[in-house]
Design a protein around this motif. Structure first.
Motif, PDB file in Angstrom:
ATOM      1  N   THR A 105      80.609  48.346  48.981  1.00 23.28           N
ATOM      2  CA  THR A 105      79.880  47.767  47.855  1.00 23.28           C
ATOM      3  C   THR A 105      80.589  46.522  47.341  1.00 23.28           C
ATOM      4  O   THR A 105      79.965  45.473  47.123  1.00 23.28           O
ATOM      5  N   LEU A 106      81.884  46.621  47.170  1.00 27.59           N
ATOM      6  CA  LEU A 106      82.663  45.507  46.648  1.00 27.59           C
ATOM      7  C   LEU A 106      82.642  44.310  47.592  1.00 27.59           C
ATOM      8  O   LEU A 106      82.351  43.186  47.180  1.00 27.59           O
ATOM      9  N   VAL A 107      82.920  44.547  48.863  1.00 27.58           N
ATOM     10  CA  VAL A 107      83.032  43.448  49.824  1.00 27.58           C
ATOM     11  C   VAL A 107      81.679  42.806  50.092  1.00 27.58           C
ATOM     12  O   VAL A 107      81.563  41.582  50.157  1.00 27.58           O
ATOM     13  N   GLU A 108      80.636  43.611  50.233  1.00 30.80           N
ATOM     14  CA  GLU A 108      79.309  43.026  50.450  1.00 30.80           C
ATOM     15  C   GLU A 108      78.835  42.240  49.232  1.00 30.80           C
ATOM     16  O   GLU A 108      78.163  41.231  49.371  1.00 30.80           O
ATOM     17  N   GLY A 109      79.182  42.713  48.040  1.00 27.14           N
ATOM     18  CA  GLY A 109      78.786  41.996  46.828  1.00 27.14           C
ATOM     19  C   GLY A 109      79.517  40.677  46.658  1.00 27.14           C
ATOM     20  O   GLY A 109      78.941  39.683  46.210  1.00 27.14           O
ATOM     21  N   LYS A 110      80.764  40.633  47.030  1.00 25.41           N
ATOM     22  CA  LYS A 110      81.587  39.441  46.834  1.00 25.41           C
ATOM     23  C   LYS A 110      81.523  38.467  48.017  1.00 25.41           C
ATOM     24  O   LYS A 110      81.539  37.254  47.818  1.00 25.41           O
ATOM     25  N   TYR A 111      81.437  38.994  49.230  1.00 32.08           N
ATOM     26  CA  TYR A 111      81.546  38.156  50.421  1.00 32.08           C
ATOM     27  C   TYR A 111      80.314  38.248  51.304  1.00 32.08           C
ATOM     28  O   TYR A 111      80.402  38.332  52.516  1.00 32.08           O
ATOM     29  N   ARG A 112      79.145  38.216  50.702  1.00 33.04           N
ATOM     30  CA  ARG A 112      77.907  38.271  51.491  1.00 33.04           C
ATOM     31  C   ARG A 112      77.824  37.038  52.389  1.00 33.04           C
ATOM     32  O   ARG A 112      78.111  35.925  51.973  1.00 33.04           O
ATOM     33  N   CYS A 113      77.425  37.259  53.640  1.00 32.93           N
ATOM     34  CA  CYS A 113      77.302  36.155  54.599  1.00 32.93           C
ATOM     35  C   CYS A 113      76.141  35.240  54.208  1.00 32.93           C
ATOM     36  O   CYS A 113      75.107  35.719  53.740  1.00 32.93           O
ATOM     37  N   PRO A 114      76.319  33.941  54.388  1.00 31.45           N
ATOM     38  CA  PRO A 114      75.212  33.024  54.096  1.00 31.45           C
ATOM     39  C   PRO A 114      74.080  33.214  55.120  1.00 31.45           C
ATOM     40  O   PRO A 114      74.340  33.559  56.271  1.00 31.45           O
ATOM     41  N   LEU A 115      72.866  32.996  54.692  1.00 35.30           N
ATOM     42  CA  LEU A 115      71.736  33.099  55.603  1.00 35.30           C
ATOM     43  C   LEU A 115      71.746  31.919  56.568  1.00 35.30           C
ATOM     44  O   LEU A 115      72.087  30.804  56.168  1.00 35.30           O
ATOM     45  N   PRO A 116      71.358  32.164  57.821  1.00 37.77           N
ATOM     46  CA  PRO A 116      71.363  31.060  58.813  1.00 37.77           C
ATOM     47  C   PRO A 116      70.306  30.023  58.521  1.00 37.77           C
ATOM     48  O   PRO A 116      69.379  30.142  57.859  1.00 37.77           O
ATOM     49  N   THR A 152      92.026  35.202  53.112  1.00 35.45           N
ATOM     50  CA  THR A 152      91.903  36.169  52.022  1.00 35.45           C
ATOM     51  C   THR A 152      92.878  37.307  52.288  1.00 35.45           C
ATOM     52  O   THR A 152      92.910  37.861  53.374  1.00 35.45           O
ATOM     53  N   THR A 153      93.672  37.653  51.298  1.00 36.20           N
ATOM     54  CA  THR A 153      94.705  38.671  51.492  1.00 36.20           C
ATOM     55  C   THR A 153      94.236  40.042  51.023  1.00 36.20           C
ATOM     56  O   THR A 153      93.316  40.152  50.199  1.00 36.20           O
ATOM     57  N   ALA A 154      94.897  41.061  51.557  1.00 39.98           N
ATOM     58  CA  ALA A 154      94.616  42.432  51.120  1.00 39.98           C
ATOM     59  C   ALA A 154      94.954  42.593  49.642  1.00 39.98           C
ATOM     60  O   ALA A 154      94.279  43.326  48.913  1.00 39.98           O
ATOM     61  N   ALA A 155      95.981  41.895  49.182  1.00 41.41           N
ATOM     62  CA  ALA A 155      96.358  41.970  47.765  1.00 41.41           C
ATOM     63  C   ALA A 155      95.243  41.431  46.875  1.00 41.41           C
ATOM     64  O   ALA A 155      94.945  41.998  45.821  1.00 41.41           O
ATOM     65  N   ALA A 156      94.597  40.341  47.303  1.00 42.31           N
ATOM     66  CA  ALA A 156      93.501  39.773  46.505  1.00 42.31           C
ATOM     67  C   ALA A 156      92.323  40.745  46.446  1.00 42.31           C
ATOM     68  O   ALA A 156      91.733  40.945  45.382  1.00 42.31           O
ATOM     69  N   PHE A 158      78.913  41.081  55.641  1.00 40.23           N
ATOM     70  CA  PHE A 158      79.911  40.389  54.846  1.00 40.23           C
ATOM     71  C   PHE A 158      80.743  39.461  55.723  1.00 40.23           C
ATOM     72  O   PHE A 158      80.931  39.709  56.906  1.00 40.23           O
ATOM     73  N   CYS A 159      81.174  38.378  55.114  1.00 37.57           N
ATOM     74  CA  CYS A 159      81.975  37.354  55.793  1.00 37.57           C
ATOM     75  C   CYS A 159      83.151  37.020  54.880  1.00 37.57           C
ATOM     76  O   CYS A 159      83.002  36.243  53.938  1.00 37.57           O
ATOM     77  N   TYR A 184      95.568  50.646  51.559  1.00 38.98           N
ATOM     78  CA  TYR A 184      94.237  51.205  51.809  1.00 38.98           C
ATOM     79  C   TYR A 184      93.267  50.096  52.216  1.00 38.98           C
ATOM     80  O   TYR A 184      92.522  50.235  53.184  1.00 38.98           O
ATOM     81  N   VAL A 185      93.297  48.990  51.491  1.00 41.30           N
ATOM     82  CA  VAL A 185      92.415  47.861  51.787  1.00 41.30           C
ATOM     83  C   VAL A 185      92.717  47.310  53.180  1.00 41.30           C
ATOM     84  O   VAL A 185      91.801  47.038  53.961  1.00 41.30           O
TER      85      VAL A 185
END
Length: 131
Positions: A120-131, A90-94, A84-85, A41-42
């Motif tokens: 929600t999960l991906v944006e919370g964990k892998y938010r892109c850094p601000l330029p 990064t693996t689908a399993a992780a 998100f970035c 699914y991921v």
């Protein structure tokens, strides 16, 4: 004979597919069973977002000569709102392990759609850094 066998296999596989899209309850039951379904699914979710990102970028590049088309692309990008970035490697399993942990720790969100939970999960964990 092979046509009958194919029909039986397809009927068996389609009988296991729930109607509608996955939600947190379905994903959590897969977490407690076979994590391969969650990883699948991921992977599918990530592939779709990668494809959508590619199409949006191509659409924007193709629209450069037309100001109206550029505005439509900008409205599309704002409405998607993804920020998100995910790091290379990064693996689908992780990510599926993170999703399963998230669902275990947050029972109040399990009725949400799988797409919303992943966002929600991906944006919370892998938010892109601000330029």
């Amino acid at each position: 004979m092979s046509g009958i066998l194919t029909a039986i296999i397809l009927a068996t596989v389609s009988a296991k597919v729930p109607s509608g899209f996955s939600n947190g309850d379905v994903l959590l039951s897969d977490c407690r069973g076979s994590r391969q379904f969650v990883a699948g699914y991921v992977s599918g979710w990530m592939d779709k977002w990668n494809r959508d990102d590619y199409l949006a970028r191509r659409n924007f590049v193709d629209a450069v000569p037309t100001s109206k088309a550029m505005m439509n692309s900008a409205y599309f990008a704002n409405s998607v709102g993804a920020n998100f970035c995910i790091p290379v490697g990064t693996t689908a399993a992780a990510i599926s392990d993170m999703l399963c942990t998230f669902l275990e720790e947050n029972p109040g969100v399990r009725d949400a759609a799988g797409d919303d939970l992943m966002m929600t999960l991906v944006e919370g964990k892998y938010r892109c850094p601000l330029p």
